[in-house]
Write an enzyme that holds these catalytic residues in place. Structure first.
Site, PDB file in Angstrom:
ATOM      1  CG  MET A   1       0.417  -1.561  -9.634  1.00 28.11           C
ATOM      2  SD  MET A   1       0.147  -0.990  -8.114  1.00 28.11           S
ATOM      3  CE  MET A   1       1.093   0.717  -7.998  1.00 28.11           C
TER       4      MET A   1
ATOM      5  CB  THR B   1      12.110  -0.619  -8.311  1.00 26.96           C
ATOM      6  OG1 THR B   1      10.533  -0.497  -8.568  1.00 26.96           O
ATOM      7  CG2 THR B   1      12.887   0.115  -9.143  1.00 26.96           C
TER       8      THR B   1
ATOM      9  N   GLY C   1       9.004  -6.300  -6.041  1.00 32.19           N
ATOM     10  CA  GLY C   1       9.706  -5.229  -6.379  1.00 32.19           C
ATOM     11  C   GLY C   1      10.577  -4.667  -5.139  1.00 32.19           C
ATOM     12  CG  ASP C   2      12.549  -0.832  -3.379  1.00 29.59           C
ATOM     13  OD1 ASP C   2      13.727  -0.917  -2.939  1.00 29.59           O
ATOM     14  OD2 ASP C   2      11.847   0.372  -2.798  1.00 29.59           O
TER      15      ASP C   2
ATOM     16  N   PRO D   1      11.540  -8.203  -9.023  1.00 27.73           N
ATOM     17  CG  PRO D   1      12.352  -8.012 -11.069  1.00 27.73           C
ATOM     18  CD  PRO D   1      12.620  -7.961  -9.872  1.00 27.73           C
TER      19      PRO D   1
ATOM     20  CG  ASP E   1       2.351  -8.471  -1.108  1.00 27.89           C
ATOM     21  OD1 ASP E   1       1.661  -8.697   0.040  1.00 27.89           O
ATOM     22  OD2 ASP E   1       3.037  -7.451  -1.373  1.00 27.89           O
TER      23      ASP E   1
ATOM     24  CE  LYS F   1      -1.964  -4.117   0.232  1.00 25.43           C
ATOM     25  NZ  LYS F   1      -3.269  -3.914   0.710  1.00 25.43           N
TER      26      LYS F   1
END
Length: 495
Positions: A409, A355, A326-327, A249, A272, A294
């Protein structure tokens, strides 16, 4: 609607300096067969003498009297070096031919005399527990020889140094010493059989996985020679590979050891926007870092551009790490990337990460499946590929009071999520929590009722990744917070 941008290499301003300031320079002396002088027969002097002997030194001990520890040491001898006892006080001429000089002095006057004598003779000197009379220092040691880890706090916090040593001890299995010795014996075979670059690195990555498995190193070197051949066939010279790695995270402390090893073995890292700088800092310094950000609602690289870049880099012989927040296998679009790489015949593997939902539960101290409140947990995307509320989700199923639901999200859809759940029969007073920047220094959270979710999310930092948890388990959040002792709350404020 998001717009597309091309992958770009990160600018130097995103990178930390190659080397920060050092309080002291860590160096390692080769002492096998060399002479060192130890002045004093005390327990403290005995400990230093034992270290020097273990490094293969010929240790000359100068002291008229001996404490029991030193007497026993001289009697039993050294595992590697040797001891010579001189039952007298040292003199200036005794420093000739010595590689190091160590003393346990009772007074500053004695310490200064020893220090000046060693300095005049050009011998590096350490007077135990008297930093003013030291040109080098002993640190805490983790011994997996030929792997040796030295830890120094520059004298500022010895207890902290010992705690760090204990932490490292738990990370390095005792069997690592055997694997390190084996590495030295098969090194020439690796150089002869495997091509420089990705082939050799791939071998050492596999070798390292075995070394950290807890298994003892094989006594038969031929088994490792077989591994050399296997790597040579599995990854021909000039062909690279891709590893999808979960960065967790945010906090680097959530990285797995396997993820760190993957970062250390990468030639190129495609990462990312959500990956933190502290995670990137754990990568091999020579690795090229490419930002392929992203972010929902922002200018982003297209998935096809990212796929093309992974294929191109791997075909040019690079070991590529695709680093995802995350995962990778939980809302990380890993399936699309794996499918494309397999279609292209490029080796691909996955290193899972923590995650965000698991990290959220840990940060809150709330179990997502507390048996008194929830018998299942669901991870749900907060929006569809078109940026709308996902219609393929079984919304009526999400109203189950014995289910904890976590929306990923979901910030922009918070109001619609709340309205849809209530319309499907979810109680409007169901406990909810929303968290932004989980596990990071700027973490923020809001908790309340489902009917107030939209307003609550608006109180969180805009443009940040936000997770929304819905379910009775979050009603325990207030109880957990009230039960935390005040001293622990203070400790949390410090961190």
């Amino acid at each position: 609607m998001t717009t597309s941008r091309k992958p770009v290499e990160v600018t130097p301003s995103r990178r930390a300096p190659r080397m920060e300031a050092l309080a002291t320079l860590p160096v390692f002396f080769q002492l096998a067969g060399k002479k060192v002088i130890v002045a004093g027969g005390t327990d403290a002097a005995a400990w230093k003498a034992e270290l020097l002997g273990a490094a293969g030194a010929e240790v000359h001990v100068y002291s008229e009297t001996l404490d029991p520890a030193m007497e026993k040491l001289l009697l039993t001898g050294s595992v590697s070096g040797s001891f010579v006892h001189h039952a007298k006080e040292w003199h200036a001429g005794d420093f000739e031919g010595m590689a190091l000089a160590i003393a346990d002095a009772e007074t500053d006057k004695q310490a200064e005399a020893f220090f000046q004598a060693a300095k005049t003779a050009g011998v590096p000197v350490n007077v135990i527990d008297k930093p003013a009379f030291c040109v080098f220092q002993f640190g805490s040691i983790v011994n997996r020889s030929p792997i040796v880890v030295g830890i120094s706090t520059n004298g500022a916090a010895p207890i902290l140094g010992q705690a760090i040593r204990r932490r490292i001890e738990t990370l390095l299995p005792l069997s690592l010493a055997g694997w390190a010795g084996l590495a030295g014996r098969v090194r020439n075979a690796v150089l002869d059989r495997l091509a420089p670059g990705s082939q050799r690195r791939r071998f050492w990555e596999r070798f390292t996985e075995f070394a950290f498995s807890g298994r003892e190193a094989p006594e038969d070197d031929r088994r490792v020679s077989d591994l050399v051949e296997t790597v040579a066939r599995a990854q021909p010279a000039g062909q690279g590979r891709v590893t999808l790695v979960g960065a967790g995270p945010g906090s680097a402390e959530y990285l797995t050891l396997k993820a760190v090893r993957a970062l250390q073995g990468a030639d190129v890292i495609l990462f990312d926007d959500l990956v933190s700088d502290e995670v990137l800092e754990l990568a091999r310094r020579e690795a090229k870092r490419m930002l392929v950000g992203k972010r929902g609602g922002r200018q982003s690289c297209s998935q096809e551009d990212i796929n093309d870049m992974m294929v191109s880099l791997a075909r040019s012989g690079k070991n590529v790490v695709r680093l995802k927040s995350g995962d990778p296998m939980v809302f990380g679009r890993a399936g699309e990337e794996i499918e494309r790489l397999k279609d292209e015949g490029i080796p691909v593997s996955v290193v899972p990460g923590i995650t965000s939902a698991s990290a959220m539960a840990a940060e809150l101290g709330v179990s997502l499946t507390h048996r008194d409140h929830a018998q299942s947990v669901r991870f749900v995307t907060g929006h569809s590929s078109k940026g709308e509320l996902p219609e393929t989700v079984d919304w009526s199923g999400l109203t189950d009071p014995a289910t904890t639901t976590v929306f990923y999200m979901g910030a922009r859809m918070a109001g619609r999520i709340s309205a849809r759940l209530i319309a499907e029969g979810k109680a409007s007073n169901t406990p909810v929590v929303a968290m932004a920047n989980i596990s990071r220094s700027d973490e923020a959270r809001w908790s309340g009722r489902l009917k107030d979710l939209e307003a609550g999310v608006q109180d969180l930092p805009a443009g940040t990744p936000i997770l929304i948890g819905v379910g009775p388990v979050f009603g325990m959040l207030r109880q957990v917070q009230q039960a935390v002792p005040s001293e622990l709350k203070m400790a949390g404020a410090l961190t």
